[in-house]
Design an enzyme around this catalytic site. Structure first.
Site, short mmCIF file in Angstrom:
data_model
loop_
_atom_site.label_atom_id
_atom_site.label_comp_id
_atom_site.label_asym_id
_atom_site.label_seq_id
_atom_site.Cartn_x
_atom_site.Cartn_y
_atom_site.Cartn_z
CB CYS A 167 -4.57 -0.71 2.90
SG CYS A 167 -3.69 -1.15 3.34
CB CYS A 221 -0.81 -0.12 1.03
SG CYS A 221 -1.86 2.01 1.58
CB CYS A 224 -8.88 -4.59 -11.81
SG CYS A 224 -8.50 -3.27 -12.91
CB CYS A 274 -4.30 3.04 5.74
SG CYS A 274 -4.04 2.82 3.98
#
Length: 163
Positions: free
Chosen positions: A126, A78, A150, A129
């Site tokens: 994510c 991330c 994707c 977060c």
């Protein structure tokens, strides 16, 4: 009279979509993530494009990410919090213009449903977060999982494998 009705209908549709987006953002932000920051803090940490994608659920233009054609060994993390999300061995060229993977690193990606385009799509975030990553579809490689994650390249940081 017909034009008046048309304008009223368009206005109602726009209001409905606006409320749906607000509700969608509200639903996502109601979950408390391990890493939380103020909008101002996210804006100071992320570029304008990263903020747009990760914090406002935007989408980058296809074929614009240098990570789309990156096939080096490593981990895709991330961009906002560096949580490992995808392994390079699960990356494939989907031809869509976005980095695509046939599976996530289990436990590091959260899923929700979005109806922004008028139909249900599985959205990916994510798990640390809450940053928006992209969407997962059932049109991936049949020889593996059949899934196509994707992902917006701007939401990812590539961490090369140690040699």
């Amino acid at each position: 009279m017909k034009i008046h009705r048309f304008l009223v209908i368009i206005t109602l549709i726009l209001c409905f979509n606006s409320n749906s987006s607000a509700q969608k953002q509200s639903d996502k932000t109601s979950k408390v993530y391990k890493v939380t920051k103020s909008v101002k803090d996210w804006q100071s940490q992320l570029s304008e494009k990263e903020f747009y994608v990760l914090r406002q659920a935007g989408t980058e233009r296809p074929f614009t990410s240098p990570l789309n054609k990156n096939y080096n060994n490593g981990i895709y993390a991330c961009k906002a919090c560096e949580t490992p999300l995808f392994k390079s061995e699960h990356k494939f060229d989907s031809g869509t213009g976005w980095p695509s993977f046939d599976r996530e690193i289990e436990g590091n990606v959260d899923f929700s449903t979005d109806h922004d385009l008028g139909y249900a799509r599985t959205e990916e975030h994510c798990a640390t977060c809450g940053g928006h990553l992209g969407h997962v579809f059932n049109d991936g490689p049949r020889k593996t999982t059949g899934k196509r994650h994707c992902i917006n390249g701007v939401s990812l940081k590539f961490i090369p494998a140690k040699k």
